[in-house]
Motif scaffolding. Structure first.
Motif, PDB file in Angstrom:
ATOM      1  N   THR A 188       0.843  -1.197   0.000  1.00  0.00           N
ATOM      2  CA  THR A 188       0.000   0.000   0.000  1.00  0.00           C
ATOM      3  C   THR A 188       0.874   1.242   0.000  1.00  0.00           C
ATOM      4  O   THR A 188       2.092   1.175   0.177  1.00  0.00           O
ATOM      5  N   ASP A 189       0.226   2.372  -0.165  1.00  0.00           N
ATOM      6  CA  ASP A 189       0.952   3.637  -0.217  1.00  0.00           C
ATOM      7  C   ASP A 189      -0.017   4.747   0.178  1.00  0.00           C
ATOM      8  O   ASP A 189      -1.238   4.594   0.067  1.00  0.00           O
ATOM      9  N   PHE A 190       0.535   5.853   0.661  1.00  0.00           N
ATOM     10  CA  PHE A 190      -0.256   7.047   0.952  1.00  0.00           C
ATOM     11  C   PHE A 190       0.241   8.171   0.058  1.00  0.00           C
ATOM     12  O   PHE A 190       1.424   8.529   0.093  1.00  0.00           O
ATOM     13  N   ILE A 442      -7.180   0.649   8.010  1.00  0.00           N
ATOM     14  CA  ILE A 442      -7.784   0.791   6.691  1.00  0.00           C
ATOM     15  C   ILE A 442      -7.853  -0.601   6.079  1.00  0.00           C
ATOM     16  O   ILE A 442      -6.823  -1.236   5.880  1.00  0.00           O
ATOM     17  N   ALA A 443      -9.083  -1.059   5.816  1.00  0.00           N
ATOM     18  CA  ALA A 443      -9.302  -2.430   5.335  1.00  0.00           C
ATOM     19  C   ALA A 443      -8.656  -3.395   6.329  1.00  0.00           C
ATOM     20  O   ALA A 443      -8.886  -3.287   7.527  1.00  0.00           O
ATOM     21  N   GLN A 444      -7.802  -4.302   5.846  1.00  0.00           N
ATOM     22  CA  GLN A 444      -7.191  -5.272   6.746  1.00  0.00           C
ATOM     23  C   GLN A 444      -5.833  -4.810   7.267  1.00  0.00           C
ATOM     24  O   GLN A 444      -5.131  -5.565   7.944  1.00  0.00           O
ATOM     25  N   HIS A 445      -5.458  -3.561   6.993  1.00  0.00           N
ATOM     26  CA  HIS A 445      -4.145  -3.058   7.363  1.00  0.00           C
ATOM     27  C   HIS A 445      -4.213  -2.230   8.642  1.00  0.00           C
ATOM     28  O   HIS A 445      -4.965  -1.258   8.721  1.00  0.00           O
ATOM     29  N   LEU A 450       3.333   8.018  13.641  1.00  0.00           N
ATOM     30  CA  LEU A 450       4.082   8.652  14.717  1.00  0.00           C
ATOM     31  C   LEU A 450       4.622   9.974  14.179  1.00  0.00           C
ATOM     32  O   LEU A 450       5.564  10.026  13.395  1.00  0.00           O
ATOM     33  N   GLY A 451       3.955  11.062  14.580  1.00  0.00           N
ATOM     34  CA  GLY A 451       4.317  12.377  14.078  1.00  0.00           C
ATOM     35  C   GLY A 451       5.448  13.002  14.870  1.00  0.00           C
ATOM     36  O   GLY A 451       5.798  12.547  15.967  1.00  0.00           O
ATOM     37  N   SER A 452       6.030  14.069  14.318  1.00  0.00           N
ATOM     38  CA  SER A 452       7.119  14.767  14.991  1.00  0.00           C
ATOM     39  C   SER A 452       7.105  16.238  14.593  1.00  0.00           C
ATOM     40  O   SER A 452       6.766  16.592  13.463  1.00  0.00           O
ATOM     41  N   ASP A 453       7.486  17.086  15.541  1.00  0.00           N
ATOM     42  CA  ASP A 453       7.610  18.508  15.259  1.00  0.00           C
ATOM     43  C   ASP A 453       8.946  18.844  14.599  1.00  0.00           C
ATOM     44  O   ASP A 453       9.154  19.976  14.151  1.00  0.00           O
ATOM     45  N   PHE A 454       9.863  17.858  14.538  1.00  0.00           N
ATOM     46  CA  PHE A 454      11.212  18.125  14.053  1.00  0.00           C
ATOM     47  C   PHE A 454      11.601  17.355  12.800  1.00  0.00           C
ATOM     48  O   PHE A 454      12.622  17.662  12.180  1.00  0.00           O
ATOM     49  N   SER A 455      10.832  16.339  12.436  1.00  0.00           N
ATOM     50  CA  SER A 455      11.221  15.520  11.288  1.00  0.00           C
ATOM     51  C   SER A 455       9.976  14.960  10.608  1.00  0.00           C
ATOM     52  O   SER A 455       8.854  15.391  10.874  1.00  0.00           O
ATOM     53  N   PHE A 456      10.179  13.986   9.732  1.00  0.00           N
ATOM     54  CA  PHE A 456       9.072  13.382   9.006  1.00  0.00           C
ATOM     55  C   PHE A 456       8.173  12.577   9.942  1.00  0.00           C
ATOM     56  O   PHE A 456       8.592  12.113  11.009  1.00  0.00           O
ATOM     57  N   THR A 457       6.931  12.402   9.506  1.00  0.00           N
ATOM     58  CA  THR A 457       6.031  11.460  10.166  1.00  0.00           C
ATOM     59  C   THR A 457       6.381  10.053   9.706  1.00  0.00           C
ATOM     60  O   THR A 457       6.543   9.798   8.507  1.00  0.00           O
ATOM     61  N   HIS A 458       6.490   9.135  10.639  1.00  0.00           N
ATOM     62  CA  HIS A 458       6.774   7.745  10.307  1.00  0.00           C
ATOM     63  C   HIS A 458       5.478   6.939  10.358  1.00  0.00           C
ATOM     64  O   HIS A 458       4.768   6.967  11.365  1.00  0.00           O
ATOM     65  N   ILE A 459       5.178   6.267   9.267  1.00  0.00           N
ATOM     66  CA  ILE A 459       4.041   5.347   9.234  1.00  0.00           C
ATOM     67  C   ILE A 459       4.563   3.937   9.460  1.00  0.00           C
ATOM     68  O   ILE A 459       5.486   3.480   8.771  1.00  0.00           O
ATOM     69  N   TYR A 460       3.990   3.263  10.431  1.00  0.00           N
ATOM     70  CA  TYR A 460       4.348   1.882  10.736  1.00  0.00           C
ATOM     71  C   TYR A 460       3.192   0.969  10.335  1.00  0.00           C
ATOM     72  O   TYR A 460       2.026   1.389  10.323  1.00  0.00           O
ATOM     73  N   LEU A 461       3.520  -0.273  10.030  1.00  0.00           N
ATOM     74  CA  LEU A 461       2.522  -1.282   9.658  1.00  0.00           C
ATOM     75  C   LEU A 461       2.675  -2.476  10.593  1.00  0.00           C
ATOM     76  O   LEU A 461       3.789  -2.945  10.853  1.00  0.00           O
ATOM     77  N   TRP A 462       1.538  -2.956  11.079  1.00  0.00           N
ATOM     78  CA  TRP A 462       1.556  -4.086  12.008  1.00  0.00           C
ATOM     79  C   TRP A 462       1.987  -5.357  11.285  1.00  0.00           C
ATOM     80  O   TRP A 462       1.434  -5.715  10.248  1.00  0.00           O
TER      81      TRP A 462
END
Length: 515
Positions: A188-190, A442-445, A450-462
């Motif tokens: 998947t992708d955002f 979202i669906a089965q995912h 994990l957001g940050s005020d200093f860097s990129f937001t990291h998306i994690y997947l279970w």
């Protein structure tokens, strides 16, 4: 008769001349172009040979690729079996339509080329193919090869053994024996879908009168902005605004078919507005006690036994996190929960069928309240974990297991799991500058932002096997304050309000790597 036998059976050849493709041999049955130094096959090269049954294009200089429709309109009109050999070249790729129209082809050899992948549906037009030779090609055995394994398992076509050239874990393995269960080819992708040109600190989607809306708190523009989903243009558009000086949260509640918005402000008090259908406008109907709610930080709304409640987390020294209850005329104070502890967030969750509130604080560990049915109040149950300074607490569930995400601005954020009597630590994630740690599905995912005020937001997947989150993607959101998914017909979007930049709407994309 096998493929190699056919090579020996046909002996008619065409002289090696540079203009051999333009010869008019209308009644040729066999055409062999071996070592003829051709570097490409042009469209319509065999249109003048309608009776051609056997074509050898071995040991030429075909490189890189063979494109679409190179054998049309040569349609193998004869009802006899037909054979095509393109061996010992340096072909690196084929178009999925290379062999379109060859419905009478029974023998195909692409042996000893430089093919690493074959496009899906390459062999689909070959209805009666009985022999396929792919030997001597070092195939890359990944998702793009999965279809070939499935095709060999379901087809009656004879295919001599072919082997993987890469990746290292499959090098030298027979392609036919690849463990398909190990090939997870759906990812998947955002991707940014819509940019809302304003800052916001909360986003709450809701449905009212069968339409989809989003309420966003905008302290910089002193308003609660209500957006409505346009089903024709498929985007969010302006609907209305509620004046709200220094708004930190705008919580919509639809109770008894009536729309209310609880507006929490840092200064000037907090209020409740109601949508008046007679004038199509929000009107203020109620003040919230400013002595209790001095510095609101979060609002959570929920139902218990059919009754509506909302709770406001207060982050001041002198304020009190408070519970309000609906009584047909409005929401009124029901219980003072947690005083003078600088509460940062509150989460409602049902665990083991029991309603609970989990309140995080900058001055103590998160605490758990459980609903007492006889008293119709929440009572203190215990603590969550031995960790201080939690900015946000959010719940998610996988199958029957319950988890909490605890975000921290300084130090590691935590994922904890309910073990029947208490929460135990499952995973730590580095999170310098994090004000939001939002699990969403979202669906089965199952994802975690994990957001940050200093860097990129990291998306994690279970990861189901590892039973923890793994890094998946980075999103460029400036100082995010929430992440909320919205399921729509035909797609899913993700709202990402930003404290310092544009509010972003992402589209969730499903990608099949085997295509």
């Amino acid at each position: 008769m096998g493929v190699q036998d056919l090579c020996q059976y046909y002996t008619v050849t065409t002289p090696h001349r540079s203009n051999v493709f333009s010869e008019t041999l209308e009644y040729s049955i066999v055409k062999t172009l071996i070592n003829a130094a051709f570097s490409e096959i042009k469209e319509g090269a065999f249109a003048h040979l309608p009776f051609l049954q056997f074509l050898l294009l071995n040991s030429n200089k075909f490189t890189t690729s063979i494109g679409d429709n190179r054998f049309l309109p040569w349609d193998f009109l004869t009802p006899l079996q037909n054979t095509l050999f393109i061996e010992n070249n340096d072909i690196r790729s084929l178009s999925k339509n290379t062999f379109r129209g060859l419905k009478s082809l029974t023998h195909l050899s692409l042996a000893h080329n430089n093919l690493q992948t074959l496009p899906r549906d390459l062999l689909k037009p070959l209805d009666i193919l009985s022999d396929l030779d792919l030997r001597g090609n070092a195939l890359t055995c990944d998702c793009k090869t999965k279809w070939l394994v499935e095709w060999m398992e379901s087809s009656n076509t004879t295919v001599p053994a072919i082997f993987c050239g890469s990746p290292p874990q499959y090098q030298g393995h027979k392609v036919r024996d690849l463990p398909l269960k190990d090939f997870d080819c759906i990812t998947t992708d955002f991707m940014v879908y819509q940019v809302l040109p304003f800052q916001s600190v909360s986003a709450e989607p809701f449905v009212y009168a069968s339409d989809l809306y989003v309420a966003l708190a905008q302290p910089s523009s002193s308003s609660c902005t209500i957006l409505k989903w346009d089903y024709v243009e498929r985007k969010l558009r302006d609907f209305d605004r509620i004046p709200a000086h220094s708004a930190v949260y705008c919580k919509p509640i639809v109770a008894e078919l009536q729309l209310y918005v609880v507006v929490a402000q840092l200064f000037g008090g907090s209020y409740i507005y109601r949508w008046d259908t007679n004038i199509d406008k929000f009107i203020k109907i109620q003040d919230i006690d400013s002595q209790k709610i001095r510095k609101p930080n979060d609002i959570e709304a929920f139902q218990i036994e059919g009754e509506w409640f909302f709770v406001i987390a207060d982050s001041s020294k002198a304020g009190s996190t408070s519970l309000y209850r609906w009584n047909q005329n409005g929401f009124y104070p029901h219980q003072d929960l947690h005083s003078w502890h600088r509460d940062t967030d509150v989460e409602y969750v049902e665990i083991d069928g029991k309603p609970r509130l989990i309140i995080s604080s900058s001055s103590q560990v998160p605490i758990i309240y459980q609903w007492n049915r006889s008293q119709k109040q929440f009572v203190h149950l215990g603590d969550v974990a031995d960790v201080m300074d939690i900015q946000m607490v959010k719940h998610f569930r996988i199958k029957r297991d319950n988890y909490l995400c605890l975000s921290r601005y300084i130090g590691d954020s935590k994922v904890v799991k309910w073990e029947g009597m208490q929460f135990t630590e499952l995973q730590t994630l580095p999170s310098r500058g994090s004000m939001v740690m939002e699990p969403f599905r979202i669906a089965q995912h199952q994802y975690l932002a994990l957001g940050s005020d200093f860097s990129f937001t990291h998306i994690y997947l279970w990861d189901e096997k590892k039973q923890k989150f793994v890094k998946f993607q980075e999103l460029s959101v400036q100082a995010p304050r929430a992440f909320h998914p919205i399921p729509l017909e035909g797609m899913d979007i993700l709202l990402a309000p930003s404290f310092k930049g544009n509010t972003l709407v992402y589209k969730h994309i499903v990608v099949d790597l085997s295509l």
